[in-house]
Design an enzyme around this catalytic site. Structure first.
Site, PDB file in Angstrom:
ATOM      1  N   CYS A  66       1.370   3.764   3.053  1.00  0.00           N
ATOM      2  CA  CYS A  66       1.630   3.232   4.392  1.00  0.00           C
ATOM      3  C   CYS A  66       3.117   3.187   4.733  1.00  0.00           C
ATOM      4  CB  CYS A  66       1.030   1.841   4.519  1.00  0.00           C
ATOM      5  SG  CYS A  66       1.157   1.164   6.197  1.00  0.00           S
ATOM      6  N   CYS A  91     -12.394  -2.328  18.935  1.00  0.00           N
ATOM      7  CA  CYS A  91     -12.420  -2.479  17.482  1.00  0.00           C
ATOM      8  C   CYS A  91     -11.113  -3.127  17.052  1.00  0.00           C
ATOM      9  CB  CYS A  91     -12.591  -1.119  16.813  1.00  0.00           C
ATOM     10  SG  CYS A  91     -12.627  -1.195  14.994  1.00  0.00           S
ATOM     11  N   CYS A 125     -16.543  -0.708  10.524  1.00  0.00           N
ATOM     12  CA  CYS A 125     -15.872   0.586  10.471  1.00  0.00           C
ATOM     13  C   CYS A 125     -15.045   0.599   9.194  1.00  0.00           C
ATOM     14  CB  CYS A 125     -14.978   0.752  11.707  1.00  0.00           C
ATOM     15  SG  CYS A 125     -13.943   2.233  11.719  1.00  0.00           S
ATOM     16  N   ARG A 156     -15.556   9.936  11.559  1.00  0.00           N
ATOM     17  CA  ARG A 156     -14.404  10.092  12.455  1.00  0.00           C
ATOM     18  C   ARG A 156     -13.267  10.807  11.747  1.00  0.00           C
ATOM     19  NH1 ARG A 156     -12.478   4.591  14.272  1.00  0.00           N
ATOM     20  NH2 ARG A 156     -14.611   4.614  15.073  1.00  0.00           N
ATOM     21  N   CYS A 172       0.844  -1.196   0.000  1.00  0.00           N
ATOM     22  CA  CYS A 172       0.000   0.000   0.000  1.00  0.00           C
ATOM     23  C   CYS A 172       0.885   1.255   0.000  1.00  0.00           C
ATOM     24  CB  CYS A 172      -0.913   0.000   1.220  1.00  0.00           C
ATOM     25  SG  CYS A 172      -1.887  -1.514   1.405  1.00  0.00           S
TER      26      CYS A 172
END
Length: 390
Positions: A72, A142, A202, A272, A69
């Site tokens: 990242c 989470c 989420c 968020r 990715c």
């Protein structure tokens, strides 16, 4: 502005805007920005009042990820000088989580780098969840462990996890430009596995990776269709040593427009404000509280955020209040499972040491220059001997 009046009316009815309306929000001028924030703020207050939910990240395993990715700092081939460590023991993770809870966090997010968990990894995380809930029975947990395989979401649910995070990140059409070691469809599948197991989903996005307005609208509309309970909006932190280190194409004003568009498209979900807010919003962070109803407290996975105490002061100074553990975040109609986000209404702490102060006059800042000075690698908290920032 007729556009904003229409969007407010639709948001109060939980009605989906058109793509053209969403694109028009992103195309508004800086002169219109406060009108946009005020309009989206009406929708935010309708469903969440002036509450701000605090979330706290614990990075269970940092760095050395086999995925590529581009955004990242933990990616395959990353030269970013981040902390690298293997799995925290349950008591270590519980101690880190306790700092966030003490700072006011209602949810603890347990994150581990990697493509996805092995069954042994799920056992580890299950033990960590148990250790955290022994100390803080009411805290939400989470998990964010990557791509899930058969039965893993169910095992996490049985272990006490409340939610699972797996972001779509960008539009389906541009996903292959960002990541090649897994697909957009893989990400959608994992979110749906979590939902199927009874976990609160989420899933969000990362803005600032060179995407177009159409890409941003695409991913937010896809999120609405996927119907997560929480939508984290991240702004790219251009880490040195990653392929996107030179992608400094956001302004605070554009960030606010992106948040407003997300709120109009997903009016009644937990939006968020996540990674990158300090770097990309800077002194305009308090305005974002009129658009989002949730933020991360303190530090992130591999970067440092502003001090936890400053987060709490910002919330209070802006006229908002921290959401308590005895308050349910989502509106009642979503808790009852009446339908997708934005459906038409008729449808069913321990503070770390403060930073060194600037000189008497303060630094001279060029508003148009990349703020590389604000990208700070995390050197405290989980994986270190220093107190966490919460």
């Amino acid at each position: 502005m007729d556009l904003l009046n229409t969007l407010v009316e639709k948001g109060l009815r939980r009605e989906l805007p058109t793509r053209e309306e969403a694109l028009a929000v992103l195309a508004t001028s800086d002169d219109e920005l406060l009108e946009v924030v005020a309009a989206a703020g009406k929708v935010r207050r309708q469903w969440f009042g002036r509450r701000v939910k605090l979330n706290y990240l614990v990075n269970l395993k940092s760095g050395l990820c086999p995925e590529d990715c581009s955004y990242c700092s933990q990616r395959l081939g990353s030269k970013a000088e981040i902390l690298k460590y293997t799995w925290l023991k349950p008591d270590e993770a519980s101690k880190a989580a306790a700092a966030g809870v003490a700072g006011g966090a209602k949810r603890v997010c347990l994150v581990a780098s990697g493509r996805g968990p092995t069954d042994r990894d799920v056992d580890r995380v299950s033990q960590t969840i148990e250790a955290i809930k022994e100390q803080n029975e009411d805290v939400e947990i989470c998990a964010c462990l990557g791509l899930l395989s058969d039965g893993q979401a169910e095992r996490l649910r049985v272990a006490g996890a409340d939610a699972y995070n797996h972001n779509l990140n960008t539009s389906e059409g541009t996903y292959g430009d960002i990541t090649t070691t897994h697909t957009y469809a893989d990400r959608v599948d994992t979110v749906q596995r979590a939902q199927g197991a009874g976990l609160s989903a989420c899933s969000g996005l990362i803005a600032g990776m060179g995407e177009s307005d159409a890409d941003l609208v695409d991913v937010v509309f896809s999120l609405r269709a996927l119907d997560p309970d929480s939508v984290p909006v991240n702004f790219l932190i251009p880490f040195e040593g990653t392929p996107l280190a030179e992608e400094w194409n956001l302004t605070p004003q554009r960030c606010l427009r992106i948040l407003a568009m997300t709120r109009f498209v997903c009016p009644d979900v937990e939006v968020r404000l996540a990674g990158g807010r300090e770097v990309q919003l800077r002194s305009m962070q308090p305005l974002a509280l009129h658009l989002v109803n949730s933020i991360f407290l303190g530090d992130y996975l591999t970067s440092e955020g502003q001090e936890g105490r400053a987060d709490l002061e910002m919330i209070a100074d802006a006229g908002f209040e921290v959401e308590g553990a005895d308050t349910t975040t989502l509106p009642e109609h979503r808790r009852d499972g009446c339908g997708p986000c934005g459906a038409d209404a008729s449808q069913k702490s321990a503070d770390a040491a403060p930073a060194e102060p600037a000189g008497p006059a303060g630094p001279v800042v060029d508003a148009g220059a990349p703020r590389t000075d604000l990208v700070s690698v995390r050197r405290r908290g989980a994986g270190t001997d220093l107190a966490p920032n919460a």
